[in-house]
Design a protein around this motif. Structure first.
Motif, PDB file in Angstrom:
ATOM      1  N   GLY A  35       0.832  -1.199   0.000  1.00 29.81           N
ATOM      2  CA  GLY A  35       0.000   0.000   0.000  1.00 29.81           C
ATOM      3  C   GLY A  35       0.865   1.246   0.000  1.00 29.81           C
ATOM      4  O   GLY A  35       1.785   1.371   0.809  1.00 29.81           O
ATOM      5  N   VAL A  37       0.597   5.650  -0.584  1.00 28.77           N
ATOM      6  CA  VAL A  37      -0.021   6.934  -0.909  1.00 28.77           C
ATOM      7  C   VAL A  37       1.113   7.936  -1.071  1.00 28.77           C
ATOM      8  O   VAL A  37       1.792   8.286  -0.093  1.00 28.77           O
ATOM      9  N   ASP A  38       1.358   8.381  -2.313  1.00 26.56           N
ATOM     10  CA  ASP A  38       2.444   9.336  -2.561  1.00 26.56           C
ATOM     11  C   ASP A  38       1.947  10.655  -3.152  1.00 26.56           C
ATOM     12  O   ASP A  38       2.747  11.532  -3.463  1.00 26.56           O
ATOM     13  N   PHE A  39       0.634  10.773  -3.337  1.00 26.93           N
ATOM     14  CA  PHE A  39      -0.009  12.014  -3.782  1.00 26.93           C
ATOM     15  C   PHE A  39       0.414  12.447  -5.181  1.00 26.93           C
ATOM     16  O   PHE A  39       0.165  13.585  -5.577  1.00 26.93           O
ATOM     17  N   ASP A  41      -0.895  11.365  -7.853  1.00 29.69           N
ATOM     18  CA  ASP A  41      -2.063  11.388  -8.733  1.00 29.69           C
ATOM     19  C   ASP A  41      -2.723  12.766  -8.754  1.00 29.69           C
ATOM     20  O   ASP A  41      -3.669  12.985  -9.512  1.00 29.69           O
ATOM     21  N   ILE A  56     -10.419  11.351   1.531  1.00 29.34           N
ATOM     22  CA  ILE A  56      -9.691  10.951   0.330  1.00 29.34           C
ATOM     23  C   ILE A  56      -9.561   9.440   0.349  1.00 29.34           C
ATOM     24  O   ILE A  56      -9.058   8.856   1.315  1.00 29.34           O
ATOM     25  N   ILE A  57     -10.020   8.810  -0.726  1.00 33.67           N
ATOM     26  CA  ILE A  57     -10.110   7.353  -0.765  1.00 33.67           C
ATOM     27  C   ILE A  57      -8.996   6.772  -1.622  1.00 33.67           C
ATOM     28  O   ILE A  57      -8.839   7.140  -2.793  1.00 33.67           O
ATOM     29  N   TYR A  58      -8.237   5.883  -1.026  1.00 36.02           N
ATOM     30  CA  TYR A  58      -7.230   5.103  -1.729  1.00 36.02           C
ATOM     31  C   TYR A  58      -7.560   3.628  -1.542  1.00 36.02           C
ATOM     32  O   TYR A  58      -8.441   3.267  -0.752  1.00 36.02           O
ATOM     33  N   SER A  59      -6.849   2.784  -2.253  1.00 36.65           N
ATOM     34  CA  SER A  59      -7.068   1.350  -2.119  1.00 36.65           C
ATOM     35  C   SER A  59      -6.713   0.898  -0.707  1.00 36.65           C
ATOM     36  O   SER A  59      -5.559   0.974  -0.284  1.00 36.65           O
ATOM     37  N   VAL A  62      -8.732   5.219   3.820  1.00 31.28           N
ATOM     38  CA  VAL A  62      -9.452   6.486   3.675  1.00 31.28           C
ATOM     39  C   VAL A  62      -8.821   7.500   4.625  1.00 31.28           C
ATOM     40  O   VAL A  62      -8.632   7.224   5.813  1.00 31.28           O
ATOM     41  N   GLN A 220      -2.053  -4.060   2.355  1.00 31.69           N
ATOM     42  CA  GLN A 220      -3.384  -4.157   1.777  1.00 31.69           C
ATOM     43  C   GLN A 220      -4.004  -5.530   1.976  1.00 31.69           C
ATOM     44  O   GLN A 220      -5.158  -5.750   1.658  1.00 31.69           O
TER      45      GLN A 220
END
Length: 225
Positions: A35, A37-39, A41, A56-59, A62, A220
């Motif tokens: 998993g 989250v590197d922002f 996107d 903010i929803i990621y795989s 949240v 994940q």
């Protein structure tokens, strides 16, 4: 496959006393946690960047400003989280329109997130002074992130960074543990093992320069739910 890769870290976490958080090498841990989250996107914009409505929803994750049921109390320009979270655990924005801003961060050399504090996005004093709440689809025994506490200060005239506090909750909403970080100026890479596994993590801080967060790492594939 994921469980095989993580087996060493899982065994380490299982050996911890209940309610214990142990700091480990971020690079070693991050290589085992899928998993991320590197922002990246988000659009690459110079500071102040853009406020991001959420949660903010990621795989598998949240991100919000608080856990639903908690209240935010401004203290000396920072957000303090109080109260017992509602069940099931959920990330919430509370009374805010956005939990964080995303901008290109010179210290990281990439996009990063700035939790928005009492002064909000429109003021420099509001960007980086807020709280964050992370709720996972599956409880995690291993977690990592990078945070930036102000910029390097070669003249030594800036105050030392303030304490960053991570609070861990199990799926019943009970607090597992608190873990205080004492960051240095610049990028701080933090890897953590948590026992028992955490369903949610909140982050608050007292850093006078404000913080930015990047490269959040987590599992994940449930390590315990």
């Amino acid at each position: 496959m994921i469980r095989a890769l993580l087996s060493g870290f899982i065994l380490s976490a299982q050996s911890l006393t209940a309610g214990e958080v142990t700091q480990v090498d971020y690079a070693d841990l991050a290589g085992q946690l899928p998993g991320l989250v590197d922002f990246e996107d988000f659009a690459t914009l110079p500071e102040p960047g853009q406020p991001v409505p959420g949660p903010i929803i990621y795989s598998g994750l949240v991100i919000g400003a608080q856990l639903a049921g908690q209240t935010v109390r401004p203290v000396d320009g920072f957000d303090l989280l109080e109260g017992i979270p509602d069940l099931p655990l959920r990330s919430s924005l509370g009374d805010t329109d956005a939990a964080l801003a995303v901008a290109y961060h010179a210290g990281f050399g990439s996009n990063a997130a700035f939790p928005l504090g009492p002064d909000g996005f429109s003021k420099r004093s509001g960007r980086g002074e807020g709280a964050l709440a992370l709720v996972f689809d599956n409880s995690v025994s291993a977690f990592g992130l990078k945070l930036h506490a102000d910029y390097p200060d070669p003249l030594g005239s800036r105050p030392q960074p303030g304490t960053v506090t991570l609070t861990f909750y199990d799926q019943s909403g009970a607090e597992i543990a608190h873990h205080d970080l004492q960051p240095v100026h610049g990028v701080n890479a933090v890897g953590l093992l948590i026992a028992p596994p955490a369903k949610a993590i909140t982050l608050t801080h007292r850093d006078p320069g404000g913080i930015a967060v990047d490269d959040i790492r987590y599992d994940q594939d449930s390590l315990g739910s």
